[in-house]
Design an enzyme around this catalytic site. Structure first.
Site, PDB file in Angstrom:
ATOM      1  N   ASP A 138       0.849  -1.201   0.000  1.00  0.00           N
ATOM      2  CA  ASP A 138       0.000   0.000   0.000  1.00  0.00           C
ATOM      3  C   ASP A 138       0.886   1.253   0.000  1.00  0.00           C
ATOM      4  O   ASP A 138       0.863   2.048   0.928  1.00  0.00           O
ATOM      5  CB  ASP A 138      -0.904  -0.070   1.240  1.00  0.00           C
ATOM      6  CG  ASP A 138      -1.898   1.056   1.334  1.00  0.00           C
ATOM      7  OD1 ASP A 138      -2.030   1.814   0.370  1.00  0.00           O
ATOM      8  OD2 ASP A 138      -2.548   1.153   2.398  1.00  0.00           O
ATOM      9  N   LYS A 155       0.862   3.842  -1.983  1.00  0.00           N
ATOM     10  CA  LYS A 155       0.170   5.098  -2.347  1.00  0.00           C
ATOM     11  C   LYS A 155       1.115   6.051  -3.074  1.00  0.00           C
ATOM     12  O   LYS A 155       1.353   7.186  -2.650  1.00  0.00           O
ATOM     13  CB  LYS A 155      -0.423   5.779  -1.124  1.00  0.00           C
ATOM     14  CG  LYS A 155      -1.529   4.991  -0.449  1.00  0.00           C
ATOM     15  CD  LYS A 155      -2.226   5.789   0.633  1.00  0.00           C
ATOM     16  CE  LYS A 155      -3.320   5.029   1.337  1.00  0.00           C
ATOM     17  NZ  LYS A 155      -2.844   3.939   2.212  1.00  0.00           N
ATOM     18  N   PHE A 156       1.651   5.588  -4.217  1.00  0.00           N
ATOM     19  CA  PHE A 156       2.529   6.437  -5.028  1.00  0.00           C
ATOM     20  C   PHE A 156       1.791   7.720  -5.388  1.00  0.00           C
ATOM     21  O   PHE A 156       0.578   7.692  -5.618  1.00  0.00           O
ATOM     22  CB  PHE A 156       2.952   5.701  -6.302  1.00  0.00           C
ATOM     23  CG  PHE A 156       3.829   4.513  -6.047  1.00  0.00           C
ATOM     24  CD1 PHE A 156       5.189   4.682  -5.796  1.00  0.00           C
ATOM     25  CD2 PHE A 156       3.307   3.227  -6.042  1.00  0.00           C
ATOM     26  CE1 PHE A 156       6.009   3.580  -5.563  1.00  0.00           C
ATOM     27  CE2 PHE A 156       4.114   2.122  -5.812  1.00  0.00           C
ATOM     28  CZ  PHE A 156       5.466   2.300  -5.573  1.00  0.00           C
ATOM     29  N   GLY A 183       5.777  10.378 -13.137  1.00  0.00           N
ATOM     30  CA  GLY A 183       6.079   9.044 -13.658  1.00  0.00           C
ATOM     31  C   GLY A 183       7.515   8.611 -13.448  1.00  0.00           C
ATOM     32  O   GLY A 183       7.791   7.488 -13.005  1.00  0.00           O
ATOM     33  N   THR A 203       9.739   9.541 -11.275  1.00  0.00           N
ATOM     34  CA  THR A 203      10.097   9.306  -9.869  1.00  0.00           C
ATOM     35  C   THR A 203       9.476   8.016  -9.345  1.00  0.00           C
ATOM     36  O   THR A 203      10.139   7.200  -8.689  1.00  0.00           O
ATOM     37  CB  THR A 203       9.647  10.506  -9.000  1.00  0.00           C
ATOM     38  OG1 THR A 203      10.267  11.681  -9.509  1.00  0.00           O
ATOM     39  CG2 THR A 203      10.026  10.316  -7.547  1.00  0.00           C
TER      40      THR A 203
HETATM   41  O1  6AU Z   1      -8.355  -0.989   9.785  1.00  0.00           O
HETATM   42  P1  6AU Z   1      -7.320   0.075  10.132  1.00  0.00           P
HETATM   43  O2  6AU Z   1      -7.959   1.417  10.361  1.00  0.00           O
HETATM   44  O3  6AU Z   1      -6.423  -0.343  11.247  1.00  0.00           O
HETATM   45  O4  6AU Z   1      -6.347   0.186   8.877  1.00  0.00           O
HETATM   46  C1  6AU Z   1      -6.768   0.654   7.638  1.00  0.00           C
HETATM   47  C2  6AU Z   1      -5.728   0.395   6.586  1.00  0.00           C
HETATM   48  C3  6AU Z   1      -4.413   1.156   6.776  1.00  0.00           C
HETATM   49  C4  6AU Z   1      -4.536   2.335   5.846  1.00  0.00           C
HETATM   50  O5  6AU Z   1      -3.272   2.731   5.328  1.00  0.00           O
HETATM   51  C5  6AU Z   1      -5.419   1.786   4.730  1.00  0.00           C
HETATM   52  O6  6AU Z   1      -6.233   0.792   5.315  1.00  0.00           O
HETATM   53  N1  6AU Z   1      -6.291   2.781   4.069  1.00  0.00           N
HETATM   54  C6  6AU Z   1      -6.276   2.918   2.670  1.00  0.00           C
HETATM   55  C7  6AU Z   1      -5.696   1.901   1.821  1.00  0.00           C
HETATM   56  C8  6AU Z   1      -5.239   2.213   0.482  1.00  0.00           C
HETATM   57  O7  6AU Z   1      -5.664   0.769   2.114  1.00  0.00           O
HETATM   58  C9  6AU Z   1      -6.973   3.950   2.060  1.00  0.00           C
HETATM   59  C10 6AU Z   1      -7.844   4.749   2.841  1.00  0.00           C
HETATM   60  O8  6AU Z   1      -8.554   5.616   2.336  1.00  0.00           O
HETATM   61  N2  6AU Z   1      -7.907   4.525   4.178  1.00  0.00           N
HETATM   62  C11 6AU Z   1      -7.162   3.550   4.804  1.00  0.00           C
HETATM   63  O9  6AU Z   1      -7.312   3.374   6.014  1.00  0.00           O
HETATM   64  O10 6AU Z   1      -3.366   0.308   6.365  1.00  0.00           O
END
Ligand code: 6AU
Length: 234
Positions: A66, A68-69, A73, A75
């Site tokens: 995860d 999140k880039f 492009g 980089t």
């Molecule tokens: O269930 P949690 O709250 O302990 O963890 C949520 C997980 C974390 C966040 O980095 C991720 O979900 N997340 C993400 C993504 C892309 O997975 C996007 C988002 O909008 N909210 C979020 O919590 O690892």
């Protein structure tokens, strides 16, 4: 997902290798995907990746870094393939923000496509006050449509009619809480599957304080899969 009857992804946000490998092994049988943030591990090394890959073989799940880039492009290409983590070597899927425009996908694609990797775009976020709404979300969906050779889906709370074939993975899922104290907002597995999500992403609900990861992983797996079966019937 069919093989394991699971639409559960575990967000394994712990900061030591030992905890990471221990929980991954415990929840492995119940998940379709393990979501990582390798940059939070204090003792990250190649051995962790080797052991993670072994657990992947043992338990049959995909690995989602995860990252999140969110840069241009050129980089993100380096961030994806080089540096300490060499994400492209071991992560089946990654995600990116749409904010930089199409070039971010083109850059990641140069690395990922030959390796048969896939990309998720963040079309919506779970946190309070986030800006990924309305026209931004719409533009993100259009961007995904232009890159269907590499974009396999979205991070989002719902399915979009115009691209039903793309996977939707939804974070911010809990059976016990409605928020944390840093802006996270939770819905139940039933809510999000009802909205057309394919995969629930659960973090602290599984390994938070006082929780037994095996018991919780089974609980969330059952909640997510039963919600999916119910949706199929309706
Ligand atoms: O269930 P949690 O709250 O302990 O963890 C949520 C997980 C974390 C966040 O980095 C991720 O979900 N997340 C993400 C993504 C892309 O997975 C996007 C988002 O909008 N909210 C979020 O919590 O690892």
């Amino acid at each position: 997902m069919e093989r394991k009857k699971s639409n559960l992804a575990v967000a394994l946000d712990v900061t030591t290798k030992q905890e990471f490998l221990d929980i991954a092994d415990k929840v492995g049988p119940y998940i379709c995907c393990l979501k990582t943030h390798v940059d939070i591990l204090e003792d990250f090394d190649q051995d962790l990746i080797d052991k993670l890959k072994k657990l992947q073989k043992k338990h049959d799940f995909i690995i989602f870094e995860d990252r999140k880039f969110a840069d241009i492009g050129n980089t993100v290409k380096h961030q994806y393939s080089k540096g300490v983590y060499k994400i492209a070597e071991w992560a089946d899927i990654i995600d990116a923000h749409a904010i930089p425009g199409d070039g971010i996908i083109s850059g990641l694609k140069e690395i990922g496509l030959p390796l048969n990797r896939g990309l998720l775009l963040l079309a919506e976020m779970s946190s309070k006050g986030n800006l990924a709404t309305g026209a931004y979300t719409e533009a993100t969906i259009e961007m995904a449509k232009r890159h269907k050779d590499f974009v396999i889906g979205f991070i989002s709370g719902k399915k979009y009619n115009s691209c039903e074939e793309l996977i939707v993975m939804t974070p911010g899922v809990s059976l016990d809480n409605s928020n944390d104290d840093l802006g996270q907002q939770y819905k139940t597995p039933g809510n999000v599957i009802e909205n057309g999500s394919d995969i629930i992403i659960v973090g602290r609900g599984i390994y938070g304080k006082g929780k037994d990861p095996v018991v919780e992983a089974q609980r969330y797996r059952n909640a997510g899969w039963n919600a999916y079966l119910e949706k199929l019937e309706n």
